[in-house]
Motif scaffolding. Structure first.
Motif, mmCIF file in Angstrom:
data_model
loop_
_atom_site.group_PDB
_atom_site.id
_atom_site.type_symbol
_atom_site.label_atom_id
_atom_site.label_comp_id
_atom_site.label_asym_id
_atom_site.label_seq_id
_atom_site.Cartn_x
_atom_site.Cartn_y
_atom_site.Cartn_z
ATOM 1 N N LEU A 134 0.848 -1.139 -0.080
ATOM 2 C CA LEU A 134 0.049 -0.033 0.068
ATOM 3 C C LEU A 134 1.009 1.162 -0.056
ATOM 4 O O LEU A 134 0.502 2.486 -0.714
ATOM 5 N N ILE A 135 1.892 1.197 0.807
ATOM 6 C CA ILE A 135 2.985 2.258 0.784
ATOM 7 C C ILE A 135 3.556 2.489 -0.638
ATOM 8 O O ILE A 135 3.365 3.723 -1.136
ATOM 9 N N ALA A 136 3.995 1.781 -1.169
ATOM 10 C CA ALA A 136 4.538 1.536 -2.623
ATOM 11 C C ALA A 136 3.516 2.273 -3.377
ATOM 12 O O ALA A 136 3.822 2.793 -4.537
ATOM 13 N N ALA A 137 2.219 1.921 -3.292
ATOM 14 C CA ALA A 137 1.342 2.216 -4.353
ATOM 15 C C ALA A 137 1.195 3.520 -4.342
ATOM 16 O O ALA A 137 0.745 4.445 -5.141
ATOM 17 N N VAL A 138 0.845 4.253 -3.050
ATOM 18 C CA VAL A 138 0.716 5.399 -2.796
ATOM 19 C C VAL A 138 1.990 6.610 -3.081
ATOM 20 O O VAL A 138 1.430 7.454 -3.759
ATOM 21 N N LEU A 139 3.006 5.938 -2.908
ATOM 22 C CA LEU A 139 4.207 6.856 -3.430
ATOM 23 C C LEU A 139 4.226 6.832 -4.881
ATOM 24 O O LEU A 139 4.683 7.670 -5.649
ATOM 25 N N ALA A 140 3.941 5.640 -5.509
ATOM 26 C CA ALA A 140 3.928 5.604 -6.910
ATOM 27 C C ALA A 140 3.018 6.211 -7.648
ATOM 28 O O ALA A 140 2.926 6.812 -8.655
ATOM 29 N N ALA A 141 1.771 6.726 -6.949
ATOM 30 C CA ALA A 141 0.813 7.677 -7.587
ATOM 31 C C ALA A 141 1.175 9.237 -7.672
ATOM 32 O O ALA A 141 0.426 9.939 -8.353
ATOM 33 N N SER A 142 2.465 9.564 -6.885
ATOM 34 C CA SER A 142 2.932 10.916 -7.073
ATOM 35 C C SER A 142 4.355 10.748 -7.218
ATOM 36 O O SER A 142 4.959 10.555 -6.096
ATOM 37 N N PRO A 143 5.055 10.916 -8.286
ATOM 38 C CA PRO A 143 6.675 10.785 -8.401
ATOM 39 C C PRO A 143 7.319 11.701 -7.534
ATOM 40 O O PRO A 143 8.355 11.282 -6.827
ATOM 41 N N ALA A 144 6.523 13.033 -7.557
ATOM 42 C CA ALA A 144 7.099 14.072 -6.725
ATOM 43 C C ALA A 144 7.256 13.724 -5.278
ATOM 44 O O ALA A 144 8.445 13.996 -4.465
#
Length: 225
Positions: free
Chosen positions: A96-106
């Motif tokens: 879930l953490i990886a997916a959230v971070l992937a949703a915003s490269p910045a």
């Protein structure tokens, strides 16, 4: 036979049989506590209310992109309160953490990856935010159960002044008893940490001070989709 062996022998002989020493069955929490949440669909609302009473911050996000925006907003508030530059964080290893971070490269660029969890304590000091995943959220007490083994140890939830926890609907349980029962069947777990709000103390003149022995702010972002 030595004196020690004779004493131990008398002690063993005086003990009742193992069957008689067994602890009586424990009443389940549901039959003890009047404030036990009645339905699973109530767990999120009950947790949010009691977590807020503990000075925690409960935020909802409709999806991954909104969850990323929530994390970015917390970082912006941290920068303003600490009068610092761009705040960096450290993220635990979790889908879930990886997916959230992937949703915003910045946003992802501002978090060190899980591979950095083994860094020395001195290297971790510049990380002002820790991003973890709840293993369980206890509705009755507003507590968060973290798995120290899976989340890179306790440092990630103790060192940074801002601790952000991601959660989904399936993470909520009614009681600590249910949280521990859920983990009992999982062989892949280490020590559990139970957190109730940000770090606090009132040792001096009974004045509440947040951030005394850990994070000054603790936020849960509930990702609904």
């Amino acid at each position: 036979m030595s004196s020690r062996e004779r004493i131990l022998g008398r002690l063993r002989a005086a003990q009742p049989p193992a069957a008689e020493r067994a602890a009586p069955p424990r009443e389940p929490d549901r039959s003890i506590y009047r404030d036990y949440p009645a339905r699973a669909e109530d767990y999120v609302a009950v947790f949010a209310e009691r977590f807020a009473a503990l000075r925690g911050e409960f935020l909802r996000a409709a999806g991954l992109a909104e969850a990323a925006a929530r994390v970015a907003g917390l970082l912006a508030e941290l920068e303003a309160s600490e009068a610092c530059g761009a705040a960096r964080g450290l993220a635990a290893a979790d889908p879930l953490i990886a997916a959230v971070l992937a949703a915003s490269p910045a946003l992802a660029a501002r978090f060190d990856p899980p591979e950095r969890l083994g860094m020395a304590n001195a290297e971790m000091l510049p990380c002002l935010a820790g991003l973890t995943r709840a293993r369980a959220l206890v509705a009755r007490s507003g507590g968060i159960v973290l798995d120290s083994g899976r989340d890179g140890g306790r440092r990630l939830s103790v060192f940074p002044p801002l601790h952000i926890v991601l959660a989904r609907a399936g993470d909520y349980v009614a009681s600590l008893e249910e949280a521990l029962a859920r983990r009992a069947g999982d062989a892949d777990w280490s020590s559990l940490t139970i957190v109730h709000g940000p770090s606090r103390t009132a040792d001096i003149e009974k004045t509440l001070v947040l951030g005394a022995h850990g994070p000054k702010r603790l936020a849960v972002i509930h990702v609904e989709a």
